[in-house]
Design an enzyme around this catalytic site. Structure first.
Site, PDB file in Angstrom:
ATOM      1  N   ILE A 126       0.826  -1.209   0.000  1.00  0.00           N
ATOM      2  CA  ILE A 126       0.000   0.000   0.000  1.00  0.00           C
ATOM      3  C   ILE A 126       0.856   1.252   0.000  1.00  0.00           C
ATOM      4  O   ILE A 126       0.537   2.250  -0.664  1.00  0.00           O
ATOM      5  CB  ILE A 126      -0.970  -0.028   1.187  1.00  0.00           C
ATOM      6  N   GLU A 127       1.974   1.230   0.731  1.00  0.00           N
ATOM      7  CA  GLU A 127       2.821   2.415   0.829  1.00  0.00           C
ATOM      8  C   GLU A 127       3.595   2.708  -0.453  1.00  0.00           C
ATOM      9  O   GLU A 127       3.779   3.872  -0.825  1.00  0.00           O
ATOM     10  CB  GLU A 127       3.799   2.281   2.004  1.00  0.00           C
ATOM     11  N   SER A 128       4.082   1.661  -1.126  1.00  0.00           N
ATOM     12  CA  SER A 128       4.958   1.920  -2.277  1.00  0.00           C
ATOM     13  C   SER A 128       4.808   0.915  -3.402  1.00  0.00           C
ATOM     14  O   SER A 128       5.701   0.793  -4.236  1.00  0.00           O
ATOM     15  CB  SER A 128       6.423   1.937  -1.816  1.00  0.00           C
TER      16      SER A 128
END
Length: 395
Positions: A126-128
Site C-alpha cells: 500500500i505504501e509503495s
C-alpha cells in the site's frame, strides 16, 4: 498608455518586475531560514560539510509542494472505495508473488519481530506498491519548503533536522534521500524521526536502507509495528456476522464473550479464545461487520486513517490466502467532509464529542455517534449518515 520605462520612473508597479521582486524576496527568506537552521543542526552533530551538501542546489522552496498543502478534498472517500483500490486483484497477485520470492526473508522477520509476513507485505504494497513507487521528491527540499512555510507548526522543521541527522550518519546520500511531497521517505514512507527511531539494517550491510533494500524496508515495517505494540497472538480483526437482535450497545468485550453472544466469523473459523475486540461497522448495519483488535490500532499508529487500517488488514488476509469479504458494501456513501464537520460540531454541542472538527471519521467520532445513538434509542452502529446529521441538527 504609459510605457514600462515610464511606469518604473513613476514608481508604479510593473507586473513582471513585481513578480520578480516577490520571488527574490521569497528566495531570500528561504535562504535566511536555511541559514538559521545551522546552530540546531550542529547541536545534533551535523557538520557544516554535511549541511552544505544537503542543501547544495536548493535555492528556493518548491512551489508545487506549497500548492499541495492548499488542496482540500471536498468529499471523504468511502472506506470501500479505498479498500477496492488498496486490495485490488492485481495487487493481491503481485503481493503473493513477492511473498514467494521473499519467503525466507519474511520468515526471518517474523521470527525476530513477531509480525506475520502478510501484514508486513500489505503495508509495503500500500505504501509503495512493493517498492516500485517509493516517490522521487527530494526529501530535504520538500521538508525545507514545508518547514519554512510553517506548515503544521514546527513539525517539518523538526523532521528536517532529523533528516540532516540521517545524512550525517551516512545511511543515505542527499541525492538518494527521496520520497513523497510531504517528506515521507522510501519504500516504507517513514518520516525522518520515525526512521531514526524504528528503521533497521536487516540485510547486514551496515546501513538502514529503506530506499533500495527490500529486506531493510520489510524489517523496518515489522520493527515499527512491534514497537507500536503488535500482539503476535492476534489478527488485526475478523469479518463477522451478528445474530438477530444483537445488542449493539455492548460493542467492546473479550473475543470469547463475543463468541458466547453468538458472533461468528464469516469464513467459519472460530474466534480466538483470548484478546479484546470491538465492533466496527464502517458501512453501518447491512454492510460488512468486523471485530477489530488492538492490532488494528497498531496499524492506525502507522497511518491514523480507519480506511488505511482496514485496507492493510484485509489485504494481509488476502495475501495469506483468505477469502474476499462475504458481505457487500452499501451503494451510497456516508457523509462527506463538510457533513462530518457539521456532525462533529452538533455532537460537541450536545456533549457527546470532544475531538477536533476536522471532517474525519475516526474512533473519537465513532464513539460519539454510538453514545448519541444509544441516548436516543437508535441502533448503535457508530455510522455517520445524513439522517443522523439531520436528527442531531434538529432538522
Amino acid at each position: 498608455m504609459l510605457s514600462r520605462r515610464a511606469l518604473l520612473a513613476a514608481g508604479l508597479c510593473v507586473p513582471g518586475v513585481a513578480r520578480a521582486k516577490d520571488k527574490a524576496g521569497a528566495d531570500s527568506a528561504f535562504h535566511s531560514f536555511v541559514d538559521a537552521l545551522r546552530p540546531d543542526a550542529a547541536a545534533r552533530g551535523v557538520t557544516a560539510q554535511t549541511f552544505d551538501a544537503a542543501f547544495r542546489g536548493i535555492a528556493a522552496p518548491d512551489a508545487a509542494i506549497l500548492a499541495r498543502t492548499r488542496r482540500q478534498s471536498e468529499f471523504v472517500r468511502p472506506v470501500w472505495d479505498y479498500l477496492v483500490g488498496a486490495a485490488s486483484a492485481g495487487r493481491i497477485a503481485q503481493g503473493r508473488a513477492r511473498a514467494a520470492a521473499l519467503a525466507s526473508t519474511l520468515r526471518g522477520i517474523e521470527a525476530r519481530y513477531g509480525v506475520p509476513g502478510p501484514a508486513v507485505l500489505s503495508i509495503w504494497g500500500i505504501e509503495s506498491d512493493f517498492g516500485a513507487s517509493a516517490g522521487d521528491v527530494p526529501t530535504i527540499r520538500a521538508l525545507a519548503t514545508l518547514a519554512q512555510a510553517g506548515h503544521r507548526g514546527t513539525l517539518f522543521r523538526d523532521e528536517l533536522l532529523a533528516a540532516l541527522t540521517i545524512l550525517q550518519r551516512g545511511d543515505i546520500t542527499p541525492a538518494g534521500m527521496s520520497g513523497s511531497w510531504a517528506g515521507a521517505m522510501g519504500q516504507v514512507q517513514f518520516l525522518p524521526s520515525t526512521y531514526l527511531a524504528h528503521a533497521v539494517d536487516f540485510d547486514g550491510d551496515g546501513h538502514r536502507d529503506i530506499w533500495t533494500s527490500a529486506p531493510d524496508a520489510l524489517a523496518s515495517i515489522a520493527a515499527y509495528l512491534k514497537d507500536l505494540g503488535w500482539d503476535p497472538a492476534l489478527s488485526w480483526g475478523y469479518e463477522v456476522r451478528l445474530p438477530e437482535g444483537f445488542d449493539l450497545t455492548r460493542y467492546t468485550d473479550d473475543l470469547s464473550v463475543f463468541a458466547e453472544r453468538g458472533v461468528r466469523r464469516t469464513d467459519g473459523s472460530p474466534l480466538p479464545a483470548r484478546g479484546r475486540a470491538s465492533l466496527f461497522l464502517p458501512g453501518g448495519l447491512g454492510a460488512p461487520v468486523f471485530l477489530i483488535t488492538d492490532n488494528f490500532e497498531v496499524i492506525r499508529g502507522y497511518n491514523t486513517s480507519d480506511s488505511y487500517a482496514l485496507a492493510v488488514g484485509h489485504l494481509a488476509d488476502r495475501l495469506g490466502g483468505g477469502p474476499p469479504l462475504a458481505v457487500s458494501w452499501p451503494a451510497a456513501p456516508g457523509l462527506d467532509g463538510s457533513g462530518l464537520r457539521a456532525l462533529q460540531a452538533g455532537l460537541a454541542s450536545a456533549g457527546f464529542y470532544d475531538g477536533p472538527a476536522d471532517g474525519r471519521a475516526g474512533p473519537k467520532l465513532r464513539e460519539a455517534v454510538r453514545r448519541y445513538q444509544i441516548s436516543v434509542g437508535l441502533p448503535a452502529d457508530g455510522y455517520a449518515t445524513g439522517a443522523l446529521l439531520a436528527r442531531v441538527a434538529g432538522r
